[in-house]
Scaffold this motif. Structure first.
Motif, PDB file in Angstrom:
ATOM      1  N   MET A 102      10.784 -19.058   3.556  1.00 41.40           N
ATOM      2  CA  MET A 102      10.829 -17.749   4.166  1.00 41.40           C
ATOM      3  C   MET A 102      10.882 -17.931   5.679  1.00 41.40           C
ATOM      4  SD  MET A 102       8.141 -14.573   3.952  1.00 41.40           S
ATOM      5  CE  MET A 102       8.542 -14.211   2.277  1.00 41.40           C
ATOM      6  N   THR A 103      11.756 -17.179   6.325  1.00 42.47           N
ATOM      7  CA  THR A 103      11.855 -17.272   7.781  1.00 42.47           C
ATOM      8  C   THR A 103      10.848 -16.338   8.440  1.00 42.47           C
ATOM      9  OG1 THR A 103      13.523 -15.537   7.941  1.00 42.47           O
ATOM     10  CG2 THR A 103      14.322 -17.799   7.643  1.00 42.47           C
ATOM     11  N   LEU A 104      10.686 -16.526   9.724  1.00 41.19           N
ATOM     12  CA  LEU A 104       9.730 -15.743  10.495  1.00 41.19           C
ATOM     13  C   LEU A 104      10.069 -14.256  10.456  1.00 41.19           C
ATOM     14  CD1 LEU A 104       7.299 -15.818  12.397  1.00 41.19           C
ATOM     15  CD2 LEU A 104       8.903 -16.161  14.271  1.00 41.19           C
ATOM     16  N   GLY A 105      11.327 -13.907  10.630  1.00 40.86           N
ATOM     17  CA  GLY A 105      11.728 -12.499  10.641  1.00 40.86           C
ATOM     18  C   GLY A 105      11.420 -11.796   9.333  1.00 40.86           C
ATOM     19  N   ARG A 106      11.690 -12.469   8.229  1.00 39.08           N
ATOM     20  CA  ARG A 106      11.398 -11.874   6.921  1.00 39.08           C
ATOM     21  C   ARG A 106       9.891 -11.731   6.715  1.00 39.08           C
ATOM     22  NH1 ARG A 106      15.687 -12.004   2.948  1.00 39.08           N
ATOM     23  NH2 ARG A 106      17.564 -12.803   3.943  1.00 39.08           N
ATOM     24  N   ALA A 107       9.124 -12.696   7.182  1.00 40.97           N
ATOM     25  CA  ALA A 107       7.668 -12.627   7.042  1.00 40.97           C
ATOM     26  C   ALA A 107       7.086 -11.482   7.860  1.00 40.97           C
ATOM     27  CB  ALA A 107       7.038 -13.951   7.460  1.00 40.97           C
ATOM     28  N   VAL A 108       7.626 -11.251   9.056  1.00 41.59           N
ATOM     29  CA  VAL A 108       7.159 -10.137   9.886  1.00 41.59           C
ATOM     30  C   VAL A 108       7.453  -8.816   9.196  1.00 41.59           C
ATOM     31  CG1 VAL A 108       7.551  -8.894  12.052  1.00 41.59           C
ATOM     32  CG2 VAL A 108       7.253 -11.370  12.075  1.00 41.59           C
ATOM     33  N   MET A 109       8.644  -8.663   8.648  1.00 41.39           N
ATOM     34  CA  MET A 109       8.987  -7.425   7.945  1.00 41.39           C
ATOM     35  C   MET A 109       8.126  -7.237   6.694  1.00 41.39           C
ATOM     36  SD  MET A 109      11.161  -5.816   9.698  1.00 41.39           S
ATOM     37  CE  MET A 109      10.599  -6.514  11.232  1.00 41.39           C
ATOM     38  N   LEU A 110       7.856  -8.319   5.979  1.00 45.53           N
ATOM     39  CA  LEU A 110       6.984  -8.257   4.806  1.00 45.53           C
ATOM     40  C   LEU A 110       5.580  -7.822   5.208  1.00 45.53           C
ATOM     41  CD1 LEU A 110       6.401  -8.829   1.790  1.00 45.53           C
ATOM     42  CD2 LEU A 110       5.904 -11.178   2.468  1.00 45.53           C
ATOM     43  N   PHE A 111       5.071  -8.391   6.289  1.00 49.43           N
ATOM     44  CA  PHE A 111       3.733  -8.039   6.769  1.00 49.43           C
ATOM     45  C   PHE A 111       3.670  -6.572   7.193  1.00 49.43           C
ATOM     46  CE2 PHE A 111       0.629  -7.743  10.267  1.00 49.43           C
ATOM     47  CZ  PHE A 111      -0.513  -8.065   9.563  1.00 49.43           C
ATOM     48  N   ALA A 112       4.659  -6.108   7.969  1.00 47.91           N
ATOM     49  CA  ALA A 112       4.667  -4.722   8.434  1.00 47.91           C
ATOM     50  C   ALA A 112       4.762  -3.753   7.260  1.00 47.91           C
ATOM     51  CB  ALA A 112       5.823  -4.501   9.412  1.00 47.91           C
ATOM     52  N   GLY A 113       5.650  -4.032   6.322  1.00 43.39           N
ATOM     53  CA  GLY A 113       5.783  -3.165   5.156  1.00 43.39           C
ATOM     54  C   GLY A 113       4.517  -3.126   4.314  1.00 43.39           C
ATOM     55  N   SER A 114       3.886  -4.262   4.175  1.00 42.56           N
ATOM     56  CA  SER A 114       2.639  -4.329   3.412  1.00 42.56           C
ATOM     57  C   SER A 114       1.533  -3.520   4.081  1.00 42.56           C
ATOM     58  CB  SER A 114       2.177  -5.786   3.264  1.00 42.56           C
ATOM     59  OG  SER A 114       3.128  -6.525   2.558  1.00 42.56           O
ATOM     60  N   MET A 115       1.462  -3.586   5.401  1.00 46.49           N
ATOM     61  CA  MET A 115       0.451  -2.819   6.127  1.00 46.49           C
ATOM     62  C   MET A 115       0.678  -1.314   5.990  1.00 46.49           C
ATOM     63  SD  MET A 115      -1.906  -4.688   7.420  1.00 46.49           S
ATOM     64  CE  MET A 115      -1.795  -5.576   5.886  1.00 46.49           C
ATOM     65  N   VAL A 116       1.930  -0.879   6.014  1.00 46.71           N
ATOM     66  CA  VAL A 116       2.237   0.545   5.861  1.00 46.71           C
ATOM     67  C   VAL A 116       1.849   1.022   4.464  1.00 46.71           C
ATOM     68  CG1 VAL A 116       4.120   2.213   5.738  1.00 46.71           C
ATOM     69  CG2 VAL A 116       4.026   0.596   7.624  1.00 46.71           C
ATOM     70  N   ILE A 117       2.208   0.249   3.444  1.00 50.25           N
ATOM     71  CA  ILE A 117       1.860   0.633   2.072  1.00 50.25           C
ATOM     72  C   ILE A 117       0.344   0.622   1.871  1.00 50.25           C
ATOM     73  CG2 ILE A 117       1.985  -0.110  -0.341  1.00 50.25           C
ATOM     74  CD1 ILE A 117       4.895  -0.985   0.284  1.00 50.25           C
ATOM     75  N   LEU A 118      -0.328  -0.407   2.375  1.00 49.82           N
ATOM     76  CA  LEU A 118      -1.787  -0.482   2.271  1.00 49.82           C
ATOM     77  C   LEU A 118      -2.441   0.711   2.967  1.00 49.82           C
ATOM     78  CD1 LEU A 118      -4.360  -2.038   1.468  1.00 49.82           C
ATOM     79  CD2 LEU A 118      -4.191  -3.210   3.675  1.00 49.82           C
ATOM     80  N   SER A 119      -1.951   1.055   4.142  1.00 53.21           N
ATOM     81  CA  SER A 119      -2.498   2.178   4.889  1.00 53.21           C
ATOM     82  C   SER A 119      -2.311   3.491   4.130  1.00 53.21           C
ATOM     83  CB  SER A 119      -1.821   2.265   6.255  1.00 53.21           C
ATOM     84  OG  SER A 119      -2.201   3.440   6.926  1.00 53.21           O
ATOM     85  N   ALA A 120      -1.152   3.684   3.518  1.00 49.57           N
ATOM     86  CA  ALA A 120      -0.902   4.910   2.750  1.00 49.57           C
ATOM     87  C   ALA A 120      -1.833   4.995   1.542  1.00 49.57           C
ATOM     88  CB  ALA A 120       0.551   4.960   2.310  1.00 49.57           C
ATOM     89  N   ILE A 121      -2.028   3.881   0.865  1.00 44.18           N
ATOM     90  CA  ILE A 121      -2.930   3.869  -0.298  1.00 44.18           C
ATOM     91  C   ILE A 121      -4.363   4.158   0.140  1.00 44.18           C
ATOM     92  CG2 ILE A 121      -3.975   2.379  -2.055  1.00 44.18           C
ATOM     93  CD1 ILE A 121      -1.170   1.032  -2.289  1.00 44.18           C
ATOM     94  N   LEU A 122      -4.802   3.527   1.231  1.00 42.43           N
ATOM     95  CA  LEU A 122      -6.165   3.761   1.722  1.00 42.43           C
ATOM     96  C   LEU A 122      -6.350   5.197   2.209  1.00 42.43           C
ATOM     97  CD1 LEU A 122      -6.845   0.398   3.563  1.00 42.43           C
ATOM     98  CD2 LEU A 122      -7.969   1.240   1.496  1.00 42.43           C
ATOM     99  N   ALA A 123      -5.317   5.783   2.819  1.00 47.20           N
ATOM    100  CA  ALA A 123      -5.403   7.174   3.254  1.00 47.20           C
ATOM    101  C   ALA A 123      -5.533   8.107   2.057  1.00 47.20           C
ATOM    102  CB  ALA A 123      -4.177   7.546   4.085  1.00 47.20           C
ATOM    103  N   TRP A 124      -4.849   7.786   0.987  1.00 44.26           N
ATOM    104  CA  TRP A 124      -4.894   8.602  -0.220  1.00 44.26           C
ATOM    105  C   TRP A 124      -6.238   8.456  -0.937  1.00 44.26           C
ATOM    106  CZ3 TRP A 124      -3.109   6.579  -5.410  1.00 44.26           C
ATOM    107  CH2 TRP A 124      -3.141   7.574  -6.378  1.00 44.26           C
ATOM    108  N   GLN A 125      -6.743   7.229  -1.009  1.00 51.90           N
ATOM    109  CA  GLN A 125      -7.946   6.956  -1.791  1.00 51.90           C
ATOM    110  C   GLN A 125      -9.255   7.080  -1.002  1.00 51.90           C
ATOM    111  OE1 GLN A 125      -8.301   6.098  -5.125  1.00 51.90           O
ATOM    112  NE2 GLN A 125      -6.134   6.620  -5.320  1.00 51.90           N
ATOM    113  N   VAL A 126      -9.219   6.780   0.303  1.00 48.67           N
ATOM    114  CA  VAL A 126     -10.466   6.666   1.056  1.00 48.67           C
ATOM    115  C   VAL A 126     -10.595   7.758   2.118  1.00 48.67           C
ATOM    116  CG1 VAL A 126     -11.872   5.151   2.514  1.00 48.67           C
ATOM    117  CG2 VAL A 126     -10.525   4.170   0.650  1.00 48.67           C
ATOM    118  N   SER A 127      -9.703   7.719   3.112  1.00 49.60           N
ATOM    119  CA  SER A 127      -9.811   8.654   4.225  1.00 49.60           C
ATOM    120  C   SER A 127      -8.460   8.773   4.929  1.00 49.60           C
ATOM    121  CB  SER A 127     -10.848   8.136   5.231  1.00 49.60           C
ATOM    122  OG  SER A 127     -10.781   8.851   6.437  1.00 49.60           O
ATOM    123  N   PRO A 128      -8.103   9.988   5.367  1.00 44.85           N
ATOM    124  CA  PRO A 128      -6.847  10.159   6.105  1.00 44.85           C
ATOM    125  C   PRO A 128      -6.811   9.392   7.428  1.00 44.85           C
ATOM    126  CG  PRO A 128      -7.781  12.300   5.500  1.00 44.85           C
ATOM    127  CD  PRO A 128      -8.768  11.260   5.101  1.00 44.85           C
TER     128      PRO A 128
END
Length: 68
Positions: free
Chosen positions: A1-27
């Protein structure tokens, strides 16, 4: 995996994690989504990405024309 793909994977994962936590825990978790989005915008203008620095230190290889 290259650096650029890893950065995009990390950013996308953080957005999805944040949306799930906002839904389940707190806005207030949507602030994380906003922070990730602002960092992506900043990176598009400057080419400087803190996540890329960390991932590079962990040993990921750069592709051509990627982040500094």
């Amino acid at each position: 995996m290259t650096l650029g793909r890893a950065v995009m994977l990390f950013a996308g994962s953080m957005v999805i994690l944040s949306a799930i936590l906002a839904w389940q825990v707190s806005p207030w978790w949507l602030l994380l989504t906003g922070f990730v989005g602002l960092n992506l915008i900043q990176t598009s203008f400057t080419g400087f990405c803190p996540a890329a620095m960390v991932l590079r230190a962990l040993g990921l290889k750069e592709g051509t024309g990627e982040y500094r």
